[in-house]
Design an enzyme around this catalytic site. Structure first.
Site, mmCIF file in Angstrom:
data_model
loop_
_atom_site.group_PDB
_atom_site.id
_atom_site.type_symbol
_atom_site.label_atom_id
_atom_site.label_comp_id
_atom_site.label_asym_id
_atom_site.label_seq_id
_atom_site.Cartn_x
_atom_site.Cartn_y
_atom_site.Cartn_z
ATOM 1 N N TYR A 127 57.143 42.649 21.819
ATOM 2 C CA TYR A 127 57.130 41.753 20.449
ATOM 3 C C TYR A 127 58.253 40.961 19.955
ATOM 4 C CZ TYR A 127 53.745 45.325 18.861
ATOM 5 O OH TYR A 127 52.415 45.841 18.521
ATOM 6 N N GLN A 128 59.481 41.287 20.454
ATOM 7 C CA GLN A 128 60.774 40.119 20.518
ATOM 8 C C GLN A 128 60.298 38.930 21.124
ATOM 9 O OE1 GLN A 128 63.641 43.162 21.976
ATOM 10 N NE2 GLN A 128 64.881 42.511 20.117
#
Length: 166
Positions: free
Chosen positions: A141-142
């Site tokens: 997700y980052q």
């Protein structure tokens, strides 16, 4: 490159053979996803190979939620009111082991974000929140711009300004 069809969960999709490596996600798609969709607590979207509408390759869920301003990163919180603000939730996102490592997770995430961006034209939200199951999921997700929420090692946020057109 594999072509996928992403659409709302329907009866044509065989969920029984789905395995992603996370038993809770496997059980969710088999037992609870259609109930959540019927009860209007989550929208469930599935990806199937373009050549086989019944083979479940992956899925994600979307729902609405809110988050306390105090839980947001300081830079974002100072721009928002002090009461809970609306967010979109990607509650679950999973890819069958037979389709892992082929970019489908990224395709599903981008599709989920696009659906939220489209909804943001008529429904206000401060961003998209996800719950990462582990460090590798958080890293995934980052990579797309999600940031850890203060005080929560598993919750991440993609602020609206990072994705939605104003």
């Amino acid at each position: 490159m594999n072509a996928y069809r992403i659409r709302p969960l329907d009866k044509a999709v065989d969920t029984t053979a789905f395995q992603c490596g996370q038993p809770s996600l496997d059980e969710y798609i088999r037992r609870y996803a259609s109930q959540d969709a019927r009860r209007n607590v989550a929208r469930v979207f599935v990806a199937t190979p373009a050549s086989d509408d019944s083979h479940l390759a992956g899925f994600f869920t979307l729902s609405a939620g809110s988050i306390a301003c105090t839980e947001l990163p300081e830079a974002l919180a100072k721009k928002l009111p002090r009461y809970p603000v609306p967010v979109a939730l990607i509650g679950r996102l999973a890819v069958d082991v037979g389709f892992q490592g082929k970019g489908l997770g990224s395709i599903l995430l981008v599709d989920a974000c696009q659906k939220v961006a489209n909804a943001s034209a008529v429904l206000a939200m401060a961003g998209i929140v996800v719950e990462a199951k582990d460090d590798s999921t958080a890293s995934f997700y980052q990579h797309f711009g999600f940031q850890h929420l203060p005080g929560s090692p598993t919750r991440l946020l993609l602020p609206a300004a990072a994705f939605f057109a104003s």
